[in-house]
Write a protein that holds these residues in place. Structure first.
Motif, PDB file in Angstrom:
ATOM      1  N   THR A   1       5.391  -0.721   9.680  1.00 20.97           N
ATOM      2  CA  THR A   1       6.180   0.461   9.337  1.00 20.97           C
ATOM      3  C   THR A   1       7.501   0.375  10.106  1.00 20.97           C
ATOM      4  O   THR A   1       7.579  -0.321  11.130  1.00 20.97           O
ATOM      5  CB  THR A   1       5.436   1.763   9.697  1.00 20.97           C
ATOM      6  OG1 THR A   1       5.032   1.702  11.077  1.00 20.97           O
ATOM      7  CG2 THR A   1       4.203   1.964   8.816  1.00 20.97           C
TER       8      THR A   1
ATOM      9  N   ASP B   1      -5.628   8.856   4.823  1.00 22.29           N
ATOM     10  CA  ASP B   1      -5.253   7.687   5.615  1.00 22.29           C
ATOM     11  C   ASP B   1      -3.754   7.442   5.559  1.00 22.29           C
ATOM     12  O   ASP B   1      -3.139   7.047   6.560  1.00 22.29           O
ATOM     13  CB  ASP B   1      -6.004   6.443   5.120  1.00 22.29           C
ATOM     14  CG  ASP B   1      -7.473   6.436   5.540  1.00 22.29           C
ATOM     15  OD1 ASP B   1      -7.834   7.252   6.404  1.00 22.29           O
ATOM     16  OD2 ASP B   1      -8.241   5.625   4.997  1.00 22.29           O
ATOM     17  N   ASP B   2      -3.163   7.679   4.398  1.00 20.56           N
ATOM     18  CA  ASP B   2      -1.709   7.531   4.279  1.00 20.56           C
ATOM     19  C   ASP B   2      -0.998   8.578   5.134  1.00 20.56           C
ATOM     20  O   ASP B   2       0.020   8.291   5.779  1.00 20.56           O
ATOM     21  CB  ASP B   2      -1.273   7.680   2.821  1.00 20.56           C
ATOM     22  CG  ASP B   2      -1.736   6.514   1.963  1.00 20.56           C
ATOM     23  OD1 ASP B   2      -2.118   5.475   2.526  1.00 20.56           O
ATOM     24  OD2 ASP B   2      -1.718   6.654   0.718  1.00 20.56           O
TER      25      ASP B   2
ATOM     26  N   PRO C   1       0.851  -1.195   0.000  1.00 20.65           N
ATOM     27  CA  PRO C   1       0.000   0.000   0.000  1.00 20.65           C
ATOM     28  C   PRO C   1       0.887   1.246   0.000  1.00 20.65           C
ATOM     29  O   PRO C   1       1.979   1.238   0.582  1.00 20.65           O
ATOM     30  CB  PRO C   1      -0.788  -0.135   1.300  1.00 20.65           C
ATOM     31  CG  PRO C   1      -0.782  -1.600   1.612  1.00 20.65           C
ATOM     32  CD  PRO C   1       0.547  -2.095   1.117  1.00 20.65           C
ATOM     33  N   ARG C   2       0.405   2.321  -0.620  1.00 17.38           N
ATOM     34  CA  ARG C   2       1.269   3.495  -0.798  1.00 17.38           C
ATOM     35  C   ARG C   2       1.753   4.060   0.539  1.00 17.38           C
ATOM     36  O   ARG C   2       2.908   4.461   0.658  1.00 17.38           O
ATOM     37  CB  ARG C   2       0.549   4.586  -1.597  1.00 17.38           C
ATOM     38  CG  ARG C   2       1.438   5.817  -1.792  1.00 17.38           C
ATOM     39  CD  ARG C   2       1.000   6.730  -2.883  1.00 17.38           C
ATOM     40  NE  ARG C   2       1.793   7.943  -2.923  1.00 17.38           N
ATOM     41  CZ  ARG C   2       3.001   8.033  -3.476  1.00 17.38           C
ATOM     42  NH1 ARG C   2       3.542   6.958  -4.037  1.00 17.38           N
ATOM     43  NH2 ARG C   2       3.674   9.160  -3.467  1.00 17.38           N
ATOM     44  N   GLY C   3       0.878   4.095   1.545  1.00 13.35           N
ATOM     45  CA  GLY C   3       1.297   4.645   2.833  1.00 13.35           C
ATOM     46  C   GLY C   3       2.462   3.873   3.424  1.00 13.35           C
ATOM     47  O   GLY C   3       3.420   4.465   3.940  1.00 13.35           O
TER      48      GLY C   3
ATOM     49  N   LEU D   1      -1.090   7.518   8.746  1.00 12.59           N
ATOM     50  CA  LEU D   1      -0.120   6.450   8.981  1.00 12.59           C
ATOM     51  C   LEU D   1       1.289   7.021   9.115  1.00 12.59           C
ATOM     52  O   LEU D   1       2.051   6.652  10.021  1.00 12.59           O
ATOM     53  CB  LEU D   1      -0.172   5.444   7.828  1.00 12.59           C
ATOM     54  CG  LEU D   1       0.849   4.304   7.882  1.00 12.59           C
ATOM     55  CD1 LEU D   1       0.529   3.350   9.031  1.00 12.59           C
ATOM     56  CD2 LEU D   1       0.884   3.547   6.561  1.00 12.59           C
TER      57      LEU D   1
ATOM     58  N   VAL E   1       1.312  12.823  -1.054  1.00  8.50           N
ATOM     59  CA  VAL E   1       0.526  11.926  -0.199  1.00  8.50           C
ATOM     60  C   VAL E   1      -0.877  11.904  -0.778  1.00  8.50           C
ATOM     61  O   VAL E   1      -1.600  12.899  -0.697  1.00  8.50           O
ATOM     62  CB  VAL E   1       0.503  12.419   1.265  1.00  8.50           C
ATOM     63  CG1 VAL E   1      -0.274  11.442   2.130  1.00  8.50           C
ATOM     64  CG2 VAL E   1       1.924  12.580   1.798  1.00  8.50           C
TER      65      VAL E   1
END
Length: 310
Positions: free
Chosen positions: A132, A76-77, A10-12, A80, A72
């Motif tokens: 992360t 949501d990202d 996912p991008r985040g 995060l 961004v």
């Protein structure tokens, strides 16, 4: 997807690990994901998570919201990445403590401080494991503290999660008191005294006997740290369990997750109506018992008056 292909990050998460592609075009003035996240964290620290929006962050940086979306692409990202930034890495000095227990207590205390510095983090939903870098580093430190024990891999993870859970619960309560203090202008001890006074007014011995005894013992005014007590006793249990393993006793049988019945998850209408009827019946029963207790008190008082007058 073939057997050898991996799902795309996912991008985040990709941004957090620094493996996301940079935008092809951007504002002429200096801009980066890091600057966006730093501004968002500063905004949340000052005004709370409710003040954070793409527009508010863009305004703080002097750009348009569309400029931010090049870096961004979703709020949501951003949330995060804010959590990742505020979490930071666990201080290396924490792992210099002697023994697994001291290491875990040091991690616990530092996590509580982290939540007190950034209370808005407690408002963010937990949507799974923290995939992360910084969040992973905290979990890694907890697991590393237990590596030389006889605990199994599952037991080490369970213990590390228990400590993290204690820290989060402590942070939630302490941050709540801090917010009350800030909003009311009262000192933290004055907030506690007001709360104790409210409990004293509404909690009766007839309806809540154990809680009433706690109030009379001035539990709500005590300076003792109940959260520290709880995490220490949890680690007492872990220590006793490790000692049993060292004596050659077997590991405990792994237990399954607590889950809802599939029918409840499906939201069956008749089931929901039945559950609502049960809640209403329980409410009626509590009210009836309250009336019964009051009637018994009144009867005793009448009997006492009759004996006194007779």
């Amino acid at each position: 997807m073939t057997d050898t292909e991996l799902p795309e990050l996912p991008r985040g998460i990709a941004l957090a690990w620094g493996v996301a592609a940079n935008p092809q075009r951007g504002p002429k003035r200096e801009m980066s994901v890091e600057k966006i996240v730093e501004a968002a964290v500063e905004l949340a620290d000052a005004e709370g998570i409710g003040a954070v929006s793409m527009a508010a962050v863009a305004s703080r940086l002097g750009f348009t919201p569309m400029s931010l979306y090049r870096y961004v692409t979703a709020k949501d990202d951003l949330l995060l990445l804010m959590q990742e930034e505020a979490t930071g890495l666990p201080p290396a000095r924490l792992m210099e403590a002697e023994g697994w227990r001291a290491k875990l207590m040091a991690l616990y205390q530092e996590q509580v401080q982290l939540y007190l510095r950034h209370p808005w983090m407690l408002s963010l939903p937990i949507t799974g494991s923290p995939i992360t870098p910084n969040s992973s580093a905290w979990l890694d430190a907890g697991l590393a503290a237990l590596e030389d024990t006889a605990l199994s891999a599952e037991e080490r993870m369970a213990t590390a999660l228990a400590v993290t859970g204690h820290a989060r619960w402590c942070g939630i309560v302490q941050a709540g008191y801090t917010e009350q203090s800030r909003g009311s202008g009262l000192a933290p001890e004055e907030v506690a005294a007001r709360e104790a006074s409210l409990f004293d007014r509404v909690i009766t011995a007839a309806e809540f006997p154990a809680l009433r005894r706690a109030i009379e013992d001035q539990v709500f005014l005590s300076e003792a740290d109940p959260f520290r007590f709880a995490v220490e006793r949890t680690l007492d249990g872990v220590a006793a369990y490790i000692a049993a393993l060292d004596r050659g006793e077997p590991h405990a049988e792994p237990s399954e997750w607590i889950t809802l019945d599939p029918a409840e998850i499906a939201g069956d209408r008749r089931l929901k109506e039945a559950q609502k009827a049960v809640r209403e019946a329980e409410k009626t029963l509590r009210a009836a018992r309250k009336v019964e207790r009051q009637a018994l008190i009144d009867a005793r008082e009448r009997l006492a008056r009759a004996r006194k007058s007779g």
